[in-house]
Design a protein around this motif. Sequence first.
Motif, mmCIF file in Angstrom:
data_model
loop_
_atom_site.group_PDB
_atom_site.id
_atom_site.type_symbol
_atom_site.label_atom_id
_atom_site.label_comp_id
_atom_site.label_asym_id
_atom_site.label_seq_id
_atom_site.Cartn_x
_atom_site.Cartn_y
_atom_site.Cartn_z
ATOM 1 N N ALA A 74 -0.001 25.685 39.746
ATOM 2 C CA ALA A 74 -0.478 26.281 38.494
ATOM 3 C C ALA A 74 0.425 27.414 38.011
ATOM 4 C CB ALA A 74 -1.905 26.789 38.661
ATOM 5 N N SER A 89 -8.897 30.240 44.830
ATOM 6 C CA SER A 89 -10.013 29.644 44.104
ATOM 7 C C SER A 89 -9.795 29.701 42.596
ATOM 8 C CB SER A 89 -11.302 30.384 44.456
ATOM 9 O OG SER A 89 -12.327 30.052 43.557
ATOM 10 N N HIS A 90 -10.160 28.635 41.921
ATOM 11 C CA HIS A 90 -10.089 28.600 40.458
ATOM 12 C C HIS A 90 -10.928 29.712 39.850
ATOM 13 C CE1 HIS A 90 -14.123 26.684 39.921
ATOM 14 N NE2 HIS A 90 -13.880 26.321 41.166
ATOM 15 N N ASP A 94 -8.889 32.134 37.544
ATOM 16 C CA ASP A 94 -9.261 32.168 36.133
ATOM 17 C C ASP A 94 -9.767 33.531 35.685
ATOM 18 O OD1 ASP A 94 -8.533 29.519 36.149
ATOM 19 O OD2 ASP A 94 -10.578 28.743 35.971
ATOM 20 N N ASP A 127 -0.664 28.674 43.325
ATOM 21 C CA ASP A 127 -1.469 27.587 42.784
ATOM 22 C C ASP A 127 -2.930 27.994 42.681
ATOM 23 O OD1 ASP A 127 -1.959 25.061 41.766
ATOM 24 O OD2 ASP A 127 -1.258 23.989 43.545
ATOM 25 N N ARG A 128 -3.689 27.122 42.034
ATOM 26 C CA ARG A 128 -5.117 27.298 41.751
ATOM 27 C C ARG A 128 -5.855 26.166 42.450
ATOM 28 N NH1 ARG A 128 -8.289 24.960 37.724
ATOM 29 N NH2 ARG A 128 -9.741 26.356 36.692
ATOM 30 N N CYS A 129 -6.877 26.496 43.233
ATOM 31 C CA CYS A 129 -7.636 25.497 43.990
ATOM 32 C C CYS A 129 -8.930 25.163 43.248
ATOM 33 C CB CYS A 129 -7.945 26.020 45.390
ATOM 34 S SG CYS A 129 -8.958 24.900 46.371
ATOM 35 N N GLU A 130 -8.970 23.986 42.671
ATOM 36 C CA GLU A 130 -10.139 23.576 41.895
ATOM 37 C C GLU A 130 -11.363 23.356 42.777
ATOM 38 O OE1 GLU A 130 -12.360 23.034 38.647
ATOM 39 O OE2 GLU A 130 -10.244 23.519 38.536
ATOM 40 N N GLY A 131 -11.175 22.875 43.992
ATOM 41 C CA GLY A 131 -12.303 22.559 44.871
ATOM 42 C C GLY A 131 -12.764 23.714 45.741
#
Length: 163
Positions: A74, A89-90, A94, A127-131
Amino acid sequence: MAPVTRKCITITIGTVVIIGVALGTGLGLGLRNQHGFTGSLNDNPSQGGGQSGDQSGGQGIQGDLTYYAPGLGACGRYNTASDKICAISHITYDAYANGPNPNTNPLCGKQIRATRNGKSVEVTVVDRCEGCKANDIDLSPTAFNQLAKAAEGRVPVTWSWMT
Protein backbone atom coordinates in the motif's frame (compact mmCIF):
# COMPACT_ATOMS: atom_id res chain seq x y z
CA MET A 1 -48.77 24.11 -5.50
CA ALA A 2 -46.17 26.84 -4.84
CA PRO A 3 -43.12 26.97 -7.13
CA VAL A 4 -39.80 25.77 -5.68
CA THR A 5 -37.38 28.64 -5.34
CA ARG A 6 -33.62 28.65 -5.79
CA LYS A 7 -33.26 29.63 -2.11
CA CYS A 8 -35.30 26.59 -1.02
CA ILE A 9 -33.16 24.22 -3.14
CA THR A 10 -29.92 25.72 -1.79
CA ILE A 11 -31.07 25.35 1.82
CA THR A 12 -32.16 21.75 1.20
CA ILE A 13 -28.84 20.79 -0.44
CA GLY A 14 -26.89 22.51 2.34
CA THR A 15 -28.84 20.64 4.99
CA VAL A 16 -28.24 17.30 3.27
CA VAL A 17 -24.49 18.02 3.01
CA ILE A 18 -24.24 18.97 6.70
CA ILE A 19 -26.15 15.86 7.78
CA GLY A 20 -23.96 13.69 5.50
CA VAL A 21 -20.74 15.10 6.95
CA ALA A 22 -22.00 14.67 10.52
CA LEU A 23 -23.08 11.08 9.88
CA GLY A 24 -19.84 10.22 8.09
CA THR A 25 -17.72 11.64 10.90
CA GLY A 26 -19.76 9.89 13.57
CA LEU A 27 -19.69 6.59 11.72
CA GLY A 28 -15.93 6.83 11.17
CA LEU A 29 -15.25 7.55 14.83
CA GLY A 30 -17.64 4.83 15.93
CA LEU A 31 -16.02 2.21 13.68
CA ARG A 32 -12.54 3.23 14.82
CA ASN A 33 -13.50 2.80 18.49
CA GLN A 34 -15.50 -0.37 17.81
CA HIS A 35 -12.39 -2.16 16.55
CA GLY A 36 -10.52 -1.50 19.79
CA PHE A 37 -7.19 0.01 18.72
CA THR A 38 -5.43 0.56 22.04
CA GLY A 39 -2.85 3.02 20.79
CA SER A 40 -3.48 6.74 20.75
CA LEU A 41 -4.44 7.82 17.27
CA ASN A 42 -3.77 11.41 18.30
CA ASP A 43 -0.04 10.72 18.68
CA ASN A 44 1.04 10.46 15.06
CA PRO A 45 4.10 8.19 14.79
CA SER A 46 5.46 10.44 12.03
CA GLN A 47 5.90 13.10 14.70
CA GLY A 48 7.45 10.75 17.25
CA GLY A 49 4.28 9.63 19.04
CA GLY A 50 4.36 9.27 22.80
CA GLN A 51 7.34 8.26 24.87
CA SER A 52 9.85 6.29 22.81
CA GLY A 53 7.32 6.26 19.95
CA ASP A 54 5.12 3.70 21.70
CA GLN A 55 1.45 4.57 21.26
CA SER A 56 0.36 2.55 24.25
CA GLY A 57 2.15 4.59 26.92
CA GLY A 58 5.16 2.26 27.19
CA GLN A 59 3.32 -1.04 27.72
CA GLY A 60 3.33 -2.19 24.10
CA ILE A 61 0.35 -2.97 21.93
CA GLN A 62 -1.09 -6.49 22.27
CA GLY A 63 -2.34 -8.16 19.11
CA ASP A 64 -1.96 -11.14 16.84
CA LEU A 65 1.00 -11.76 14.58
CA THR A 66 0.63 -13.42 11.18
CA TYR A 67 2.72 -13.52 8.00
CA TYR A 68 2.04 -12.84 4.34
CA ALA A 69 3.68 -12.98 0.91
CA PRO A 70 4.86 -9.43 0.15
CA GLY A 71 4.71 -7.80 -3.26
CA LEU A 72 3.57 -4.30 -4.13
CA GLY A 73 2.39 -2.83 -0.83
CA ALA A 74 0.00 0.00 0.00
CA CYS A 75 2.99 2.32 0.45
CA GLY A 76 3.87 1.88 -3.23
CA ARG A 77 7.00 -0.25 -2.73
CA TYR A 78 7.83 -3.74 -3.92
CA ASN A 79 9.17 -6.09 -1.25
CA THR A 80 10.14 -9.73 -0.99
CA ALA A 81 9.71 -12.44 1.63
CA SER A 82 13.28 -11.84 2.85
CA ASP A 83 12.71 -8.14 3.70
CA LYS A 84 12.02 -7.22 7.32
CA ILE A 85 8.70 -5.53 6.71
CA CYS A 86 5.14 -5.47 7.99
CA ALA A 87 1.59 -4.63 7.09
CA ILE A 88 -0.39 -2.91 9.81
CA SER A 89 -4.12 -3.15 10.33
CA HIS A 90 -6.26 -1.32 7.79
CA ILE A 91 -7.94 0.33 10.78
CA THR A 92 -4.71 1.89 12.02
CA TYR A 93 -3.39 2.59 8.51
CA ASP A 94 -6.59 4.33 7.43
CA ALA A 95 -6.76 6.38 10.63
CA TYR A 96 -3.58 8.16 9.47
CA ALA A 97 -4.60 8.61 5.82
CA ASN A 98 -3.81 12.10 4.62
CA GLY A 99 -5.54 11.98 1.26
CA PRO A 100 -6.73 9.54 -1.37
CA ASN A 101 -3.23 8.24 -2.24
CA PRO A 102 -2.25 5.44 0.20
CA ASN A 103 1.41 5.84 -0.83
CA THR A 104 1.56 9.13 1.08
CA ASN A 105 0.36 7.70 4.41
CA PRO A 106 2.70 9.01 7.14
CA LEU A 107 2.97 5.50 8.61
CA CYS A 108 4.80 4.29 5.50
CA GLY A 109 8.44 3.72 6.39
CA LYS A 110 7.88 3.86 10.16
CA GLN A 111 9.61 1.25 12.30
CA ILE A 112 7.91 -1.22 14.61
CA ARG A 113 9.50 -3.53 17.17
CA ALA A 114 7.59 -6.78 17.57
CA THR A 115 8.34 -8.94 20.63
CA ARG A 116 7.32 -12.48 21.51
CA ASN A 117 8.74 -14.91 24.08
CA GLY A 118 11.80 -12.74 24.74
CA LYS A 119 12.67 -12.36 21.03
CA SER A 120 12.30 -9.15 19.05
CA VAL A 121 12.44 -8.09 15.43
CA GLU A 122 12.38 -4.60 13.96
CA VAL A 123 10.32 -4.15 10.81
CA THR A 124 9.32 -1.32 8.50
CA VAL A 125 5.69 -0.49 7.67
CA VAL A 126 5.17 -0.94 3.93
CA ASP A 127 1.65 -2.28 3.63
CA ARG A 128 -1.94 -2.33 4.90
CA CYS A 129 -3.47 -5.56 6.25
CA GLU A 130 -7.12 -5.81 5.27
CA GLY A 131 -7.77 -8.96 7.33
CA CYS A 132 -6.10 -7.72 10.52
CA LYS A 133 -7.92 -6.53 13.62
CA ALA A 134 -6.93 -3.11 14.99
CA ASN A 135 -3.85 -4.24 16.95
CA ASP A 136 -2.66 -7.06 14.68
CA ILE A 137 0.40 -6.94 12.44
CA ASP A 138 1.33 -9.06 9.46
CA LEU A 139 5.06 -9.71 8.89
CA SER A 140 7.13 -10.92 6.00
CA PRO A 141 8.05 -14.63 6.37
CA THR A 142 11.67 -13.78 7.28
CA ALA A 143 10.61 -11.45 10.09
CA PHE A 144 7.86 -13.81 11.31
CA ASN A 145 10.32 -16.71 11.51
CA GLN A 146 12.43 -14.73 13.99
CA LEU A 147 9.50 -14.80 16.43
CA ALA A 148 7.57 -17.98 15.62
CA LYS A 149 7.46 -21.02 13.38
CA ALA A 150 5.53 -20.69 10.14
CA ALA A 151 3.41 -23.70 11.13
CA GLU A 152 2.02 -21.69 14.06
CA GLY A 153 0.42 -19.25 11.61
CA ARG A 154 -1.16 -16.87 14.15
CA VAL A 155 0.44 -16.08 17.49
CA PRO A 156 0.10 -13.36 20.15
CA VAL A 157 2.58 -10.50 19.93
CA THR A 158 3.47 -7.25 21.68
CA TRP A 159 4.62 -4.44 19.44
CA SER A 160 5.47 -0.76 19.66
CA TRP A 161 6.37 2.15 17.42
CA MET A 162 10.03 3.06 17.38
CA THR A 163 11.44 6.58 17.23
